[in-house]
Design a protein around this motif. Structure first.
Motif, PDB file in Angstrom:
ATOM      1  N   LYS A   1      33.562 -14.591  -9.828  1.00 31.95           N
ATOM      2  CA  LYS A   1      34.687 -14.099  -9.282  1.00 31.95           C
ATOM      3  C   LYS A   1      34.680 -13.776  -8.011  1.00 31.95           C
ATOM      4  O   LYS A   1      36.037 -13.936  -7.475  1.00 31.95           O
ATOM      5  CB  LYS A   1      34.963 -12.913 -10.622  1.00 31.95           C
ATOM      6  CG  LYS A   1      35.432 -13.279 -11.814  1.00 31.95           C
ATOM      7  CD  LYS A   1      35.497 -12.421 -12.853  1.00 31.95           C
ATOM      8  CE  LYS A   1      35.785 -13.164 -14.154  1.00 31.95           C
ATOM      9  NZ  LYS A   1      35.645 -12.266 -15.270  1.00 31.95           N
TER      10      LYS A   1
ATOM     11  N   ASP B   1      37.598 -15.512  -5.586  1.00 28.93           N
ATOM     12  CA  ASP B   1      38.618 -14.576  -4.790  1.00 28.93           C
ATOM     13  C   ASP B   1      38.517 -15.087  -3.196  1.00 28.93           C
ATOM     14  O   ASP B   1      39.651 -15.055  -2.407  1.00 28.93           O
ATOM     15  CB  ASP B   1      38.252 -13.173  -4.668  1.00 28.93           C
ATOM     16  CG  ASP B   1      38.551 -12.555  -6.304  1.00 28.93           C
ATOM     17  OD1 ASP B   1      39.302 -13.231  -6.954  1.00 28.93           O
ATOM     18  OD2 ASP B   1      38.189 -11.523  -6.466  1.00 28.93           O
ATOM     19  N   LYS B   2      37.070 -15.280  -3.011  1.00 28.55           N
ATOM     20  CA  LYS B   2      36.913 -15.469  -1.321  1.00 28.55           C
ATOM     21  C   LYS B   2      37.626 -17.088  -1.172  1.00 28.55           C
ATOM     22  O   LYS B   2      38.375 -17.165   0.092  1.00 28.55           O
ATOM     23  CB  LYS B   2      35.612 -15.678  -1.127  1.00 28.55           C
ATOM     24  CG  LYS B   2      35.166 -15.825   0.241  1.00 28.55           C
ATOM     25  CD  LYS B   2      33.642 -16.213   0.578  1.00 28.55           C
ATOM     26  CE  LYS B   2      33.238 -17.396   0.297  1.00 28.55           C
ATOM     27  NZ  LYS B   2      31.738 -17.739   0.497  1.00 28.55           N
TER      28      LYS B   2
ATOM     29  N   THR C   1      39.996 -18.381  -2.747  1.00 22.10           N
ATOM     30  CA  THR C   1      41.468 -18.300  -2.910  1.00 22.10           C
ATOM     31  C   THR C   1      42.113 -17.698  -1.787  1.00 22.10           C
ATOM     32  O   THR C   1      43.121 -18.312  -1.279  1.00 22.10           O
ATOM     33  CB  THR C   1      41.709 -17.545  -4.147  1.00 22.10           C
ATOM     34  OG1 THR C   1      41.367 -18.182  -5.242  1.00 22.10           O
ATOM     35  CG2 THR C   1      43.414 -17.281  -4.512  1.00 22.10           C
ATOM     36  N   GLU C   2      41.689 -16.731  -1.351  1.00 24.49           N
ATOM     37  CA  GLU C   2      42.085 -16.030  -0.079  1.00 24.49           C
ATOM     38  C   GLU C   2      42.142 -16.831   1.163  1.00 24.49           C
ATOM     39  O   GLU C   2      43.044 -16.905   2.057  1.00 24.49           O
ATOM     40  CB  GLU C   2      41.142 -14.834   0.314  1.00 24.49           C
ATOM     41  CG  GLU C   2      41.884 -13.556   0.913  1.00 24.49           C
ATOM     42  CD  GLU C   2      41.165 -12.393   0.906  1.00 24.49           C
ATOM     43  OE1 GLU C   2      40.720 -11.895   1.835  1.00 24.49           O
ATOM     44  OE2 GLU C   2      40.711 -11.920  -0.119  1.00 24.49           O
TER      45      GLU C   2
ATOM     46  N   CYS D   1      43.279 -20.540  -7.968  1.00 29.60           N
ATOM     47  CA  CYS D   1      44.288 -20.328  -6.968  1.00 29.60           C
ATOM     48  C   CYS D   1      45.574 -20.954  -7.641  1.00 29.60           C
ATOM     49  O   CYS D   1      45.634 -21.547  -8.589  1.00 29.60           O
ATOM     50  CB  CYS D   1      44.107 -20.883  -5.659  1.00 29.60           C
ATOM     51  SG  CYS D   1      43.837 -22.557  -5.490  1.00 29.60           S
TER      52      CYS D   1
END
Ligand code: ZN
Length: 106
Positions: free
Chosen positions: A32, A36-37, A39-40, A83
């Protein structure tokens, strides 16, 4: 009785537990955090690509988007949410942008 199996590390067993995403306790936080990383990175670089002033800047952003989308597509294949738009749409679109950019003269 079905045996739980982690979609990431493929560990399985009768007393083995996975969460709603099919991830075990060990993989869940790692996977996760990585989703997140990346996607950012993708959202940030999409923004930089749009506003990029020169070819080098745009190319750097495109390479960063494609690299992160490649990582996320691995998780997409495991059935995880990544994403939005998903990597399977981001990859062909941004590969196209990259080719188009490289075919320009300036
Ligand atoms: Zn696992």
């Amino acid at each position: 009785m079905t045996m739980a199996k982690c979609v990431s590390c493929s560990d399985k067993g009768i007393f083995f537990k996975v969460d709603g995403d099919g991830l075990c306790k060990t993989c869940s936080p790692k996977v996760k955090a990585e989703i997140d990383k990346h996607t950012e990175i993708i959202y940030e670089e999409m923004h930089l690509h749009e506003r990029g002033l020169d070819k080098a800047e745009k190319l750097r952003a495109l390479d960063a988007i494609l690299a992160s989308a490649e990582v996320l597509s691995k998780y997409e294949d495991m059935g995880l949410d990544t994403c939005s738009p998903p990597p399977r749409l981001v990859l062909p679109e941004y590969r196209g942008f990259r080719e188009e950019l490289l075919s320009q003269d300036s």
